[in-house]
Design a protein around this motif. Structure first.
Motif, mmCIF file in Angstrom:
data_model
loop_
_atom_site.group_PDB
_atom_site.id
_atom_site.type_symbol
_atom_site.label_atom_id
_atom_site.label_comp_id
_atom_site.label_asym_id
_atom_site.label_seq_id
_atom_site.Cartn_x
_atom_site.Cartn_y
_atom_site.Cartn_z
ATOM 1 N N SER A 54 -7.311 110.505 -0.550
ATOM 2 C CA SER A 54 -6.225 110.498 -1.586
ATOM 3 C C SER A 54 -6.250 111.860 -2.239
ATOM 4 C CB SER A 54 -6.488 109.594 -2.597
ATOM 5 O OG SER A 54 -5.671 109.447 -3.716
ATOM 6 N N GLY A 55 -7.503 112.518 -2.580
ATOM 7 C CA GLY A 55 -7.561 113.980 -3.319
ATOM 8 C C GLY A 55 -6.825 114.953 -2.415
ATOM 9 N N LEU A 56 -7.277 114.795 -0.981
ATOM 10 C CA LEU A 56 -6.674 115.854 -0.076
ATOM 11 C C LEU A 56 -5.234 115.604 -0.049
ATOM 12 C CD1 LEU A 56 -9.386 115.502 2.646
ATOM 13 C CD2 LEU A 56 -9.028 117.411 1.102
ATOM 14 N N ALA A 57 -4.723 114.532 -0.074
ATOM 15 C CA ALA A 57 -3.330 114.253 -0.191
ATOM 16 C C ALA A 57 -2.475 114.981 -1.309
ATOM 17 C CB ALA A 57 -3.092 112.898 0.248
ATOM 18 N N ASP A 58 -3.339 114.729 -2.471
ATOM 19 C CA ASP A 58 -2.832 115.575 -3.653
ATOM 20 C C ASP A 58 -3.035 116.893 -4.055
ATOM 21 O OD1 ASP A 58 -1.914 112.820 -4.264
ATOM 22 O OD2 ASP A 58 -3.611 112.483 -5.609
ATOM 23 N N LYS A 59 -3.497 117.579 -2.816
ATOM 24 C CA LYS A 59 -3.838 118.824 -2.855
ATOM 25 C C LYS A 59 -4.793 119.462 -3.650
ATOM 26 C CE LYS A 59 -0.647 119.611 0.241
ATOM 27 N NZ LYS A 59 -0.823 119.763 1.754
ATOM 28 N N LEU A 60 -5.922 118.408 -4.096
ATOM 29 C CA LEU A 60 -6.991 118.748 -4.938
ATOM 30 C C LEU A 60 -8.087 119.665 -4.441
ATOM 31 C CD1 LEU A 60 -7.565 115.355 -6.843
ATOM 32 C CD2 LEU A 60 -5.965 117.102 -7.481
ATOM 33 N N SER A 61 -8.735 120.394 -5.178
ATOM 34 C CA SER A 61 -9.679 121.401 -4.616
ATOM 35 C C SER A 61 -11.130 120.459 -4.494
ATOM 36 C CB SER A 61 -10.141 122.331 -5.559
ATOM 37 O OG SER A 61 -10.537 121.832 -6.578
ATOM 38 N N TYR A 62 -11.789 120.970 -3.461
ATOM 39 C CA TYR A 62 -13.014 119.984 -3.290
ATOM 40 C C TYR A 62 -13.846 119.851 -4.518
ATOM 41 C CZ TYR A 62 -12.320 120.990 2.009
ATOM 42 O OH TYR A 62 -11.746 121.013 3.066
ATOM 43 N N GLY A 63 -14.054 120.964 -5.176
ATOM 44 C CA GLY A 63 -14.885 120.817 -6.288
ATOM 45 C C GLY A 63 -14.033 119.806 -7.216
ATOM 46 N N GLU A 64 -12.841 119.549 -7.589
ATOM 47 C CA GLU A 64 -12.183 118.568 -8.263
ATOM 48 C C GLU A 64 -12.513 117.356 -7.545
ATOM 49 O OE1 GLU A 64 -10.153 116.625 -11.389
ATOM 50 O OE2 GLU A 64 -10.914 118.682 -11.102
ATOM 51 N N ILE A 65 -12.213 117.054 -6.402
ATOM 52 C CA ILE A 65 -12.697 115.689 -5.769
ATOM 53 C C ILE A 65 -14.061 115.434 -5.993
ATOM 54 C CG2 ILE A 65 -12.845 114.565 -3.517
ATOM 55 C CD1 ILE A 65 -10.597 116.386 -2.473
ATOM 56 N N ALA A 66 -14.947 116.474 -5.885
ATOM 57 C CA ALA A 66 -16.543 116.107 -5.996
ATOM 58 C C ALA A 66 -16.690 115.655 -7.471
ATOM 59 C CB ALA A 66 -17.075 117.483 -5.651
ATOM 60 N N ARG A 67 -16.057 116.270 -8.477
ATOM 61 C CA ARG A 67 -16.183 115.962 -9.824
ATOM 62 C C ARG A 67 -15.583 114.484 -10.197
ATOM 63 N NH1 ARG A 67 -13.391 115.258 -14.262
ATOM 64 N NH2 ARG A 67 -11.532 115.790 -13.289
ATOM 65 N N ARG A 68 -14.513 114.124 -9.708
ATOM 66 C CA ARG A 68 -14.099 112.804 -9.648
ATOM 67 C C ARG A 68 -15.112 111.489 -9.052
ATOM 68 N NH1 ARG A 68 -7.503 112.971 -9.486
ATOM 69 N NH2 ARG A 68 -7.183 114.815 -10.705
ATOM 70 N N LEU A 69 -15.689 112.047 -8.091
ATOM 71 C CA LEU A 69 -16.795 111.259 -7.297
ATOM 72 C C LEU A 69 -18.035 111.356 -7.787
ATOM 73 C CD1 LEU A 69 -15.477 111.448 -3.489
ATOM 74 C CD2 LEU A 69 -15.016 109.711 -5.238
ATOM 75 N N ASP A 70 -18.109 111.978 -8.716
ATOM 76 C CA ASP A 70 -19.470 112.698 -9.288
ATOM 77 C C ASP A 70 -20.661 112.798 -8.043
ATOM 78 O OD1 ASP A 70 -21.502 112.852 -11.191
ATOM 79 O OD2 ASP A 70 -22.160 110.705 -11.274
ATOM 80 N N ARG A 71 -19.993 113.737 -7.205
ATOM 81 C CA ARG A 71 -20.858 113.977 -6.143
ATOM 82 C C ARG A 71 -20.932 115.888 -6.232
ATOM 83 N NH1 ARG A 71 -22.996 109.997 -2.230
ATOM 84 N NH2 ARG A 71 -21.556 108.074 -2.726
ATOM 85 N N PRO A 72 -22.129 115.989 -5.466
ATOM 86 C CA PRO A 72 -22.021 117.528 -5.320
ATOM 87 C C PRO A 72 -20.804 118.230 -4.546
ATOM 88 C CG PRO A 72 -24.156 116.822 -4.952
ATOM 89 C CD PRO A 72 -23.208 115.376 -5.102
ATOM 90 N N THR A 73 -20.162 119.417 -5.026
ATOM 91 C CA THR A 73 -19.425 119.795 -4.031
ATOM 92 C C THR A 73 -19.670 119.996 -2.487
ATOM 93 O OG1 THR A 73 -18.471 121.003 -5.932
ATOM 94 C CG2 THR A 73 -17.587 121.607 -3.995
ATOM 95 N N SER A 74 -21.094 120.391 -2.463
ATOM 96 C CA SER A 74 -21.338 120.601 -1.107
ATOM 97 C C SER A 74 -21.547 119.343 -0.022
ATOM 98 C CB SER A 74 -22.899 121.203 -1.048
ATOM 99 O OG SER A 74 -23.627 120.238 -1.694
ATOM 100 N N THR A 75 -21.547 118.038 -0.765
ATOM 101 C CA THR A 75 -21.527 116.860 -0.173
ATOM 102 C C THR A 75 -19.990 116.669 0.502
ATOM 103 O OG1 THR A 75 -23.585 116.008 -1.561
ATOM 104 C CG2 THR A 75 -22.153 114.455 -0.302
#
Length: 219
Positions: A11-32
């Motif tokens: 869903s985040g990719l579809a909304d053109k979110l950055s990897y960092g923003e997706i990681a923040r919303r999932l509470d995961r490291p960006t590297s993951t």
């Protein structure tokens, strides 16, 4: 990572979110998040259901089968026995010679056979055998036809080794008692030495008696 997490990544990719923003919303490291997307089709080809199934398959392939309960290899057991002999004070080459003789079919080897089997020099074998003969673990037999020595370990080897060892301890006890008398049995040093001598003598005599009593087990 759950399948729901992967749905949110898609869903985040579809909304053109950055990897960092997706990681923040999932509470995961960006590297993951970066690794998850990269190994499952990239930002344009990521499919959450396929990504989840692929991860399950990779986990199954990477999980080692539980080890079978097997007996340690014979070589490992032999090495443990050898190391115990060395820890007990037997020189390494002497321990190897003793071990090789003990495992031979008839308990007999020539110096040449021992040298070849153990990959040591004839001189090293000679030193090792001298130690074993001196301590009663091995005996020499002469081959009159080929004029060579044969080294033998028989069922009585441990009996002879114990008898030699304890007789030497008795000699130590007697020498210690003689030293105690020299210092004077009423002196602190003389009393200490006399107690040591008495202890060594009684323990050695007990062991000699026990070795003789149980010798029939070796017959």
């Amino acid at each position: 990572m759950t399948q729901q997490d992967r749905e949110r990544i898609a869903s985040g990719l579809a909304d053109k979110l950055s990897y960092g923003e997706i990681a923040r919303r999932l509470d995961r490291p960006t590297s993951t998040i970066t690794r998850e997307i990269a190994r499952n089709g990239g930002p344009t080809g990521y499919r959450p259901q396929q990504a989840h199934q692929a991860t399950i398959r990779r986990a199954r392939r990477g999980t080692p089968a539980p080890p079978l309960a097997t007996t340690p290899p014979v070589a490992t057991l032999e090495q443990e026995i050898l190391e115990m002999a060395i820890r007990a004070g037997m020189p390494r080459t002497a321990a190897r010679v003793h071990h090789d003789l003990a495992l031979s079919e008839d308990g007999r080897r020539t110096a040449a056979e021992l040298s070849r089997r153990l990959q040591v020099s004839p001189a090293s074998v000679s030193v090792a055998v001298n130690f074993l003969v001196q301590h009663g673990f091995v005996r020499r037999e002469r081959d009159p036809r080929r004029r060579r020595d044969i080294y033998v370990i028989d069922d009585d080897a441990w009996y002879h080794a114990i008898m030699i060892s304890e007789r030497q301890t008795l000699e130590t006890a007697r020498a210690t008692m003689a030293a105690a008398r020299t210092y004077g049995l009423d002196s602190p040093v003389g009393q200490r030495l006399a107690k040591t001598a008495a202890y060594l003598e009684h323990v050695s005599l007990d062991i000699l008696e026990s070795a003789a009593r149980w010798r029939t087990l070796l017959a």
